[in-house]
Design a protein around this motif. Sequence first.
Motif, short mmCIF file in Angstrom:
data_model
loop_
_atom_site.label_atom_id
_atom_site.label_comp_id
_atom_site.label_asym_id
_atom_site.label_seq_id
_atom_site.Cartn_x
_atom_site.Cartn_y
_atom_site.Cartn_z
N ALA A 47 0.84 -1.21 0.00
CA ALA A 47 0.00 0.00 0.00
C ALA A 47 0.87 1.25 0.00
O ALA A 47 1.97 1.27 0.54
N ARG A 48 0.34 2.28 -0.60
CA ARG A 48 0.97 3.60 -0.56
C ARG A 48 0.09 4.49 0.31
O ARG A 48 -1.10 4.64 0.04
N ILE A 49 0.68 5.05 1.34
CA ILE A 49 -0.05 5.93 2.25
C ILE A 49 0.20 7.36 1.80
O ILE A 49 1.34 7.82 1.77
N LEU A 50 -0.87 8.04 1.46
CA LEU A 50 -0.82 9.42 1.01
C LEU A 50 -1.49 10.28 2.07
O LEU A 50 -2.60 9.95 2.51
N ALA A 51 -0.86 11.36 2.48
CA ALA A 51 -1.44 12.17 3.55
C ALA A 51 -1.32 13.65 3.26
O ALA A 51 -0.34 14.12 2.67
N SER A 52 -2.30 14.37 3.74
CA SER A 52 -2.28 15.83 3.73
C SER A 52 -1.08 16.30 4.55
O SER A 52 -0.68 15.65 5.51
N PRO A 53 -0.52 17.46 4.21
CA PRO A 53 0.58 17.99 5.00
C PRO A 53 0.15 18.54 6.37
O PRO A 53 0.99 18.81 7.22
N TYR A 54 -1.15 18.67 6.60
CA TYR A 54 -1.64 19.20 7.88
C TYR A 54 -1.28 18.23 9.00
O TYR A 54 -1.35 17.01 8.83
N ARG A 55 -0.93 18.76 10.15
CA ARG A 55 -0.40 17.96 11.26
C ARG A 55 -1.33 16.82 11.68
O ARG A 55 -0.88 15.69 11.89
N ARG A 56 -2.62 17.06 11.82
CA ARG A 56 -3.54 16.02 12.29
C ARG A 56 -3.65 14.85 11.30
O ARG A 56 -3.79 13.70 11.70
N ALA A 57 -3.54 15.13 10.01
CA ALA A 57 -3.54 14.07 9.01
C ALA A 57 -2.23 13.29 9.06
O ALA A 57 -2.22 12.07 8.93
N GLN A 58 -1.13 13.99 9.25
CA GLN A 58 0.17 13.32 9.36
C GLN A 58 0.20 12.41 10.59
O GLN A 58 0.69 11.27 10.50
N GLN A 59 -0.36 12.89 11.71
CA GLN A 59 -0.39 12.06 12.92
C GLN A 59 -1.24 10.81 12.70
O GLN A 59 -0.88 9.71 13.13
N THR A 60 -2.37 10.97 12.02
CA THR A 60 -3.23 9.82 11.72
C THR A 60 -2.50 8.85 10.79
O THR A 60 -2.50 7.64 11.02
N ALA A 61 -1.84 9.38 9.77
CA ALA A 61 -1.11 8.55 8.82
C ALA A 61 0.04 7.81 9.51
O ALA A 61 0.37 6.68 9.11
N GLU A 62 0.63 8.39 10.53
CA GLU A 62 1.70 7.72 11.28
C GLU A 62 1.19 6.44 11.93
O GLU A 62 1.89 5.42 11.95
N HIS A 63 -0.03 6.47 12.44
CA HIS A 63 -0.62 5.26 13.02
C HIS A 63 -0.80 4.19 11.92
O HIS A 63 -0.49 3.02 12.15
N VAL A 64 -1.30 4.61 10.76
CA VAL A 64 -1.52 3.69 9.65
C VAL A 64 -0.19 3.12 9.17
O VAL A 64 -0.05 1.91 8.96
N ALA A 65 0.80 3.97 9.01
CA ALA A 65 2.12 3.53 8.54
C ALA A 65 2.73 2.52 9.50
O ALA A 65 3.32 1.52 9.06
N ALA A 66 2.58 2.74 10.78
CA ALA A 66 3.12 1.80 11.77
C ALA A 66 2.43 0.44 11.66
O ALA A 66 3.08 -0.61 11.75
N SER A 67 1.12 0.43 11.46
CA SER A 67 0.38 -0.83 11.35
C SER A 67 0.69 -1.58 10.06
O SER A 67 0.76 -2.80 10.05
N LEU A 68 0.85 -0.84 8.96
CA LEU A 68 1.04 -1.48 7.66
C LEU A 68 2.51 -1.67 7.30
O LEU A 68 2.81 -2.34 6.30
N GLY A 69 3.40 -1.06 8.06
CA GLY A 69 4.82 -1.16 7.74
C GLY A 69 5.17 -0.43 6.46
O GLY A 69 6.01 -0.89 5.69
N CYS A 70 4.51 0.70 6.22
CA CYS A 70 4.73 1.49 5.01
C CYS A 70 5.20 2.89 5.39
O CYS A 70 5.06 3.32 6.53
N GLU A 71 5.70 3.61 4.39
CA GLU A 71 6.08 4.99 4.60
C GLU A 71 4.97 5.91 4.13
O GLU A 71 4.13 5.51 3.32
N ILE A 72 5.00 7.13 4.64
CA ILE A 72 3.99 8.14 4.29
C ILE A 72 4.52 9.03 3.18
O ILE A 72 5.65 9.50 3.24
N GLN A 73 3.68 9.24 2.18
CA GLN A 73 3.99 10.21 1.14
C GLN A 73 3.07 11.41 1.36
O GLN A 73 1.84 11.26 1.36
N THR A 74 3.65 12.58 1.58
CA THR A 74 2.84 13.79 1.77
C THR A 74 2.40 14.28 0.40
O THR A 74 3.21 14.41 -0.51
#
Length: 163
Positions: A47-74
């Motif tokens: 999976a590719r995790i795409l996130a808004s640059p806004y802090r709350r979206a980045q924080q949410t994406a960090e949880h997803v990235a940790a669970s899926l073992g993926c990196e976040i693309q802003t």
Amino acid sequence: MSKRLLIMRHGEAGPGSVDAERTLTVRGHAEAARMADWLQYQELAQARILASPYRRAQQTAEHVAASLGCEIQTLGIVTPDDPPEAVIDWLLEQTGRGPFVLVSHMPLVGAVTGLLVEGRSDRGLGFPTAAVAELEAEVWATGCARLRRFMAPNDVAWPDQRT
């Protein structure tokens, strides 16, 4: 071959005078973690995790990235007031890639969902915080997607969950 897109709204955020800097509340972190745990079981290898640059979206994406073992693309085109058409244009350019987990904001998440499924951005779903809409399509074009499911944190029940 069908493609998958999971559209997620960020977890509950606290107030703030600069919208882009608002952070998740304790509840928001719990919501994001609950949905990230659920996403772990949704066959999202590569999976590719795409996130808004806004802090709350980045924080949410960090949880997803940790669970899926993926990196976040802003992705700068998925802030609350961006046009949903820009997101669809971006998706169309991503041939052979995915699945995608897009972490963003209302009203954009609702508008993108409405445009892809119903062909109209004003027909989108109302997303509770940390909710996920799973879409499937042959091509990411207006009105061409199918809503496979819609999950909010309160919809996720684990076998060991106590009431």
